[in-house]
Enzyme design. Structure first.
Site, short mmCIF file in Angstrom:
data_model
loop_
_atom_site.label_atom_id
_atom_site.label_comp_id
_atom_site.label_asym_id
_atom_site.label_seq_id
_atom_site.Cartn_x
_atom_site.Cartn_y
_atom_site.Cartn_z
N GLU A 13 0.78 -1.19 -0.08
CA GLU A 13 -0.03 -0.15 0.08
C GLU A 13 0.83 1.32 0.08
O GLU A 13 0.29 2.22 -0.23
CB GLU A 13 -1.02 -0.22 1.37
CG GLU A 13 -1.84 -1.08 0.95
CD GLU A 13 -2.74 -1.29 2.56
OE1 GLU A 13 -3.92 -1.72 2.18
OE2 GLU A 13 -2.33 -0.92 3.51
N ASP A 196 -12.44 -5.85 -2.74
CA ASP A 196 -13.37 -6.90 -2.82
C ASP A 196 -14.85 -6.24 -2.31
O ASP A 196 -14.81 -5.05 -1.81
CB ASP A 196 -12.96 -8.02 -1.98
CG ASP A 196 -12.74 -7.64 -0.54
OD1 ASP A 196 -13.78 -7.65 0.23
OD2 ASP A 196 -11.62 -7.14 -0.28
#
Length: 229
Positions: A13, A196
């Protein structure tokens, strides 16, 4: 703002931000690596806190105590909850809270806050950065982000969290970062890109979109550094 603290939970990230950053030095405190340098001539401290609320809180407090940051931006990925939030969309935190802590505990125990509000100026800055980020099939949303000590991949649990908190997405660190920022009086915002849908298919979608979503979020934070005061 003189110095911006940027936190990701996983190395994935913050990888893009480190690549775009001029790193002057690295310091390690309590096992956390803090990269000190500049992005677009802005002073930044970039760090990876690890997964989960305790890691996030510990890393955030050390960041505040040792580097005198003026604000904190949390970047990363999350599971989408709100029906209009799609995979690869971005959620900017209106506020953050825990989905696995009793609301009565939040209200009645220090710091007596059920939710921790994102800073309005940082939210506005994130919106501007999103508008400058050109990518197909991409939208941004401003809403609640909830955190807890588990990866949500169960449709029944997802439904329960939505009914209780009305959040836009779910992850594992943002509320802890917001909590520690609040008690230290440090402005913060959480920016998460959806990897997701936090349902029974979450593990499949996560594997497909983890890297893409992490880079989307990091690119928006990079755009913020280009336009921040």
């Amino acid at each position: 703002m003189d110095t911006v603290g940027i936190i990701g939970a996983m190395e994935l990230e913050i990888k893009l931000l480190k690549e775009k950053m001029y790193i002057e030095r690295k310091e390690t405190i309590a096992g956390f690596n803090y990269y000190i340098g500049r992005i677009e001539e802005k002073n930044v401290i970039v760090t990876c806190c690890g997964v989960g609320k305790v890691n996030a809180a510990s890393c955030t407090q050390a960041l505040i105590d040792n580097f005198n940051v003026d604000c904190i931006v949390n970047t990363g990925i999350a599971g989408g909850l709100y029906s209009e939030v799609k995979i690869c969309d971005v959620v900017i935190s209106k506020d953050v809270t825990y989905h696995d802590v009793d609301k009565r505990q939040m209200k009645n125990c220090f710091p007596f806050k059920e939710y921790f509000e994102g800073n309005e100026k940082l939210i506005e800055l994130a919106i501007k950065a999103c508008k400058q980020y050109k990518h197909n099939n991409y939208k941004y949303h401003i809403g609640r982000i909830v955190s807890g000590e588990s990866f949500i991949s169960n449709s029944e649990m997802k439904k329960s969290i939505i009914e209780e908190y009305s959040p836009y997405c779910v992850e594992m660190e943002g509320a802890a970062i917001g909590h520690v920022s609040y008690i230290n009086n440090i402005p913060f915002v959480v920016i998460r890109c959806i990897s997701d849908n936090a349902d029974d298919e979450a593990n499949i979608n996560y594997n497909d979109f983890e890297k893409i979503s992490a880079e989307h979020s990091a690119n928006i934070v990079f755009n913020m550094m280009k336009i921040i005061d």
